[in-house]
Design a protein around this motif. Structure first.
Motif, PDB file in Angstrom:
ATOM      1  N   THR A 162     115.076  14.012  27.673  1.00  0.00           N
ATOM      2  CA  THR A 162     116.213  14.854  27.264  1.00  0.00           C
ATOM      3  C   THR A 162     116.567  15.836  28.372  1.00  0.00           C
ATOM      4  OG1 THR A 162     115.231  14.730  25.084  1.00  0.00           O
ATOM      5  CG2 THR A 162     117.054  16.280  25.355  1.00  0.00           C
ATOM      6  N   PHE A 163     115.535  16.436  28.961  1.00  0.00           N
ATOM      7  CA  PHE A 163     115.792  17.427  30.014  1.00  0.00           C
ATOM      8  C   PHE A 163     115.694  16.821  31.414  1.00  0.00           C
ATOM      9  CE2 PHE A 163     114.296  19.924  26.390  1.00  0.00           C
ATOM     10  CZ  PHE A 163     115.327  20.857  26.285  1.00  0.00           C
ATOM     11  N   GLY A 164     115.191  15.613  31.508  1.00  0.00           N
ATOM     12  CA  GLY A 164     115.008  14.988  32.826  1.00  0.00           C
ATOM     13  C   GLY A 164     113.933  15.709  33.626  1.00  0.00           C
ATOM     14  N   LEU A 165     112.877  16.152  32.929  1.00  0.00           N
ATOM     15  CA  LEU A 165     111.845  16.939  33.614  1.00  0.00           C
ATOM     16  C   LEU A 165     110.442  16.408  33.329  1.00  0.00           C
ATOM     17  CD1 LEU A 165     113.164  20.544  32.850  1.00  0.00           C
ATOM     18  CD2 LEU A 165     113.270  19.347  35.037  1.00  0.00           C
ATOM     19  N   TRP A 166     109.552  16.603  34.314  1.00  0.00           N
ATOM     20  CA  TRP A 166     108.137  16.256  34.167  1.00  0.00           C
ATOM     21  C   TRP A 166     107.356  17.511  33.804  1.00  0.00           C
ATOM     22  CZ3 TRP A 166     106.032  11.524  34.081  1.00  0.00           C
ATOM     23  CH2 TRP A 166     106.813  10.465  34.569  1.00  0.00           C
ATOM     24  N   ARG A 167     106.374  17.292  32.948  1.00  0.00           N
ATOM     25  CA  ARG A 167     105.482  18.386  32.560  1.00  0.00           C
ATOM     26  C   ARG A 167     104.080  17.963  32.983  1.00  0.00           C
ATOM     27  NH1 ARG A 167     104.484  19.457  26.164  1.00  0.00           N
ATOM     28  NH2 ARG A 167     103.384  21.417  26.354  1.00  0.00           N
ATOM     29  N   VAL A 168     103.538  18.671  33.950  1.00  0.00           N
ATOM     30  CA  VAL A 168     102.250  18.286  34.548  1.00  0.00           C
ATOM     31  C   VAL A 168     101.192  19.324  34.174  1.00  0.00           C
ATOM     32  CG1 VAL A 168     101.062  17.717  36.723  1.00  0.00           C
ATOM     33  CG2 VAL A 168     103.517  17.265  36.486  1.00  0.00           C
ATOM     34  N   LYS A 169     100.171  18.901  33.466  1.00  0.00           N
ATOM     35  CA  LYS A 169      99.122  19.845  33.037  1.00  0.00           C
ATOM     36  C   LYS A 169      97.880  19.677  33.901  1.00  0.00           C
ATOM     37  CE  LYS A 169     100.283  20.194  28.150  1.00  0.00           C
ATOM     38  NZ  LYS A 169      99.722  20.037  26.794  1.00  0.00           N
ATOM     39  N   THR A 170      97.339  20.811  34.323  1.00  0.00           N
ATOM     40  CA  THR A 170      96.139  20.755  35.177  1.00  0.00           C
ATOM     41  C   THR A 170      95.060  21.689  34.641  1.00  0.00           C
ATOM     42  OG1 THR A 170      96.688  22.620  36.627  1.00  0.00           O
ATOM     43  CG2 THR A 170      97.649  20.488  37.201  1.00  0.00           C
ATOM     44  N   ILE A 171      93.852  21.474  35.138  1.00  0.00           N
ATOM     45  CA  ILE A 171      92.779  22.455  34.939  1.00  0.00           C
ATOM     46  C   ILE A 171      92.393  22.922  36.336  1.00  0.00           C
ATOM     47  CG2 ILE A 171      90.411  22.853  34.180  1.00  0.00           C
ATOM     48  CD1 ILE A 171      91.961  22.311  31.756  1.00  0.00           C
ATOM     49  N   ALA A 172      92.507  24.251  36.538  1.00  0.00           N
ATOM     50  CA  ALA A 172      92.148  24.827  37.834  1.00  0.00           C
ATOM     51  C   ALA A 172      90.767  25.450  37.712  1.00  0.00           C
ATOM     52  CB  ALA A 172      93.181  25.877  38.222  1.00  0.00           C
ATOM     53  N   THR A 173      89.872  25.024  38.615  1.00  0.00           N
ATOM     54  CA  THR A 173      88.479  25.481  38.492  1.00  0.00           C
ATOM     55  C   THR A 173      88.041  26.343  39.683  1.00  0.00           C
ATOM     56  OG1 THR A 173      87.853  23.344  39.437  1.00  0.00           O
ATOM     57  CG2 THR A 173      87.652  23.562  37.052  1.00  0.00           C
ATOM     58  N   GLY A 174      89.010  26.819  40.438  1.00  0.00           N
ATOM     59  CA  GLY A 174      88.676  27.595  41.648  1.00  0.00           C
ATOM     60  C   GLY A 174      88.174  28.996  41.340  1.00  0.00           C
ATOM     61  N   GLY A 175      88.599  29.582  40.217  1.00  0.00           N
ATOM     62  CA  GLY A 175      88.242  30.976  39.901  1.00  0.00           C
ATOM     63  C   GLY A 175      86.968  31.062  39.090  1.00  0.00           C
TER      64      GLY A 175
END
Ligand SMILES: Cc1cc2nc3c(=O)[nH]c(=O)nc-3n(C[C@H](O)[C@H](O)[C@H](O)COP(=O)(O)OP(=O)(O)OC[C@H]3O[C@@H](n4cnc5c(N)ncnc54)[C@H](O)[C@@H]3O)c2cc1C
Ligand SMILES: NC(=O)C1=CN([C@@H]2O[C@H](COP(=O)(O)OP(=O)(O)OC[C@H]3O[C@@H](n4cnc5c(N)ncnc54)[C@H](OP(=O)(O)O)[C@@H]3O)[C@@H](O)[C@H]2O)C=CC1
Ligand SMILES: O=C(O)C(=O)Cc1c[nH]c2ccccc12
Length: 430
Positions: A133-146
């Motif tokens: 509908t929006f022509g967009l990607w939703r990318v989910k990550t887990i950041a483990t640097g902190g």
């Protein structure tokens, strides 16, 4: 600035039941590239050259983690250097014909610096969904640097998959392995034969990894037995001082694939003799055809074959089962061994995180063969899945960076136009 923090609660409503620690949602004004290996870096360099902002997400704490963390110490590129350099940045002139892995890593570090590429390290992509509908990607990550892992969500129009054909190790199940009791490791964790000195080692698999690990074990006074359960093409790395791969590439310009395969096999026979005599049955399909159709890379021999001929590397058939300190083979023979090295290959991890099934197959590689596998729908791209090593990755990267730059420039021009029109309307109200 390529990105900014956004509050978009209604656009992509997150289900209350989703166990996702999302604390940030970031809009990226350009593509998100997944993976900071040679493929991801080459796309980044191409985008930099064209002024397109982007971000690279990398699960490891460094660039080229395959090369830095998952290869053995004495590894050298097995294709000549001209087939392994990335676009717009040649190898230093003093590099040997077959650079060492350390030389290759230092080249990639210079490449990253030269193009001012700054990947987000320690950030693993968990999922990527397209909202049509929006022509967009939703990318989910887990950041483990902190100090604590945090969930981050990126919203973008373009998504580049550069996680590689070798993202995860393949670890087959074997009956009785839990009772073996010795040291079991995958080739990706093997560094050197030093710690195996004097041991009897079973190397499972006879691709380039199995062959080179067995050779390295011999060179450290260990006794490898290598499992060849089916067949393998062994080619000399060089023919009369010229790279076999280069020779094949030149012949492919003039001759059909079947004929090039025939010539390669005749040359292999002249140089190595009959490999079948030593238990290395050749596949019915020729080496290049097999690489193209099944992705099985021929072995480019750097000395293991000589050790097989001399008996220092023993060839054994498939595995039936393991027991304490032993392995039983399909021919009924039993070997006493101290360690096992699984040189059983790698696979893509794309199906575990990319929610898409048009561009990518269930094996996590593009369905369309080279050169038509780099572009999907809705701003999705694949780089480095051509079964053509680094030269294939470079060709993909050039196409992808060019295509995204074109589309990004159009989108940016349109946005500017509509903003100017809005501005004019505002002024005319006064
Ligand atoms: C031992 C070995 C030797 C080789 N030698 C040669 C050679 O001599 N010549 C040649 O042409 N090819 C060679 N290859 C082929 C090799 O695939 C390429 O050299 C090259 O590494 C491919 O680059 P890539 O960027 O596509 O993949 P990779 O180098 O595998 O990089 C992919 C990156 O993506 C990251 N990643 C994966 N999943 C995620 C995720 N979910 N989220 C975030 N990041 C993620 C990984 O950590 C990795 O850093 C070799 C392969 C192996 C295993
Ligand atoms: N110097 C270099 O540049 C090097 C390059 N490489 C590259 O890395 C990539 C991966 O190579 P590699 O790690 O060798 O993986 P491959 O996929 O090429 O080989 C895997 C091997 O494991 C065998 N195998 C898998 N499962 C089993 C099982 N259950 N029992 C017995 N044998 C099994 C396969 O046999 P089967 O064929 O019967 O399935 C095959 O011989 C390749 O592209 C290669 O060229 C690797 C090492 C060095
Ligand atoms: O090293 C690899 O795995 C490669 O994919 C490099 C490569 C691409 N095409 C080939 C044909 C024969 C040997 C190696 C390769």
């Amino acid at each position: 600035m390529s990105s900014c923090c956004l509050n978009m609660p209604n656009m992509f409503p997150t289900l209350a039941s989703e166990a996702f620690l999302s604390s940030r949602c970031i809009w990226v004004n350009g593509p998100v590239i997944v993976g900071a290996g040679p493929s991801g870096l080459a796309v980044g360099a191409g985008l930099k050259n064209q002024g397109v902002p982007f971000i690279i997400l990398e699960r490891a704490n460094c660039i080229a983690s395959l090369w830095q963390n998952r290869t053995y110490d004495r590894l050298k590129l097995h294709l000549p250097k001209q087939f392994c350099q990335l676009p717009n940045f040649p190898f230093p002139e003093d590099f040997p014909e077959y650079p060492t892995k350390y030389q290759f890593i230092s080249y990639l570090e210079s490449y990253t610096k030269h193009f001012d590429i700054n990947p987000h390290f320690n950030e693993t992509v968990q999922s990527a969904n397209y909202n049509a509908t929006f022509g967009l990607w939703r990318v989910k990550t887990i950041a483990t640097g902190g100090p604590n892992p945090i969930g981050v969500e990126y919203i973008c129009r373009w998504l580049v998959v550069a996680t590689g054909e070798n993202a995860e190790k393949v670890v087959p199940e074997f009956e009785g392995l839990q009772y073996f009791g010795g040291h079991v490791t995958h080739a990706c964790d093997y560094k050197s034969g030093q710690s195996y000195s004097g041991e009897r080692v079973l190397v499972v698999g006879c691709g380039n990894s199995g062959m080179e690990v067995s050779l390295d074990l011999c060179n450290h006074n260990a006794n490898p037995s290598m499992v060849v359960r089916s067949s393998v093409h062994v080619l000399p790395r060089e023919v009369l001082g010229k790279s076999t791969f280069e020779l094949a590439v030149s012949m492919m310009k003039w001759l059909p694939l079947w004929l090039v395969d025939k010539i390669l096999l005749i040359l292999a026979h002249l140089i190595l003799g009959n490999t079948e005599k030593y238990g290395l049955k050749r596949p019915r399909v020729g080496p290049l055809e097999l690489k193209n159709t099944a992705g099985k890379t021929p072995v480019l021999d750097i000395g293991a074959f000589q050790k097989i001929r001399s008996g220092e590397i023993k060839i054994v058939p498939g595995i039936k089962k393991f027991s304490r300190g032993r392995v039983e083979l399909v021919n009924g023979e039993t070997l006493e061994i101290e360690s096992v090295i699984l040189a059983t290959g790698y696979r893509s991890n794309v199906p575990s995180w990319l929610k898409e099934n048009e561009l990518f197959s269930s094996e996590g590689v593009p369905k369309n063969p080279f050169p038509n596998g780099w572009k999907g729908k809705g701003g999705l791209y694949a780089v480095g899945f051509t079964r053509r090593g680094l030269s294939g990755a470079s060709l993909d990267a050039i196409s992808v960076a060019h295509d995204i730059a074109k589309s990004w420039k159009e989108a940016t021009k349109q946005k500017k136009k509509s903003m100017a029109a809005r501005h004019r309307r505002c002024i005319s109200h006064f």
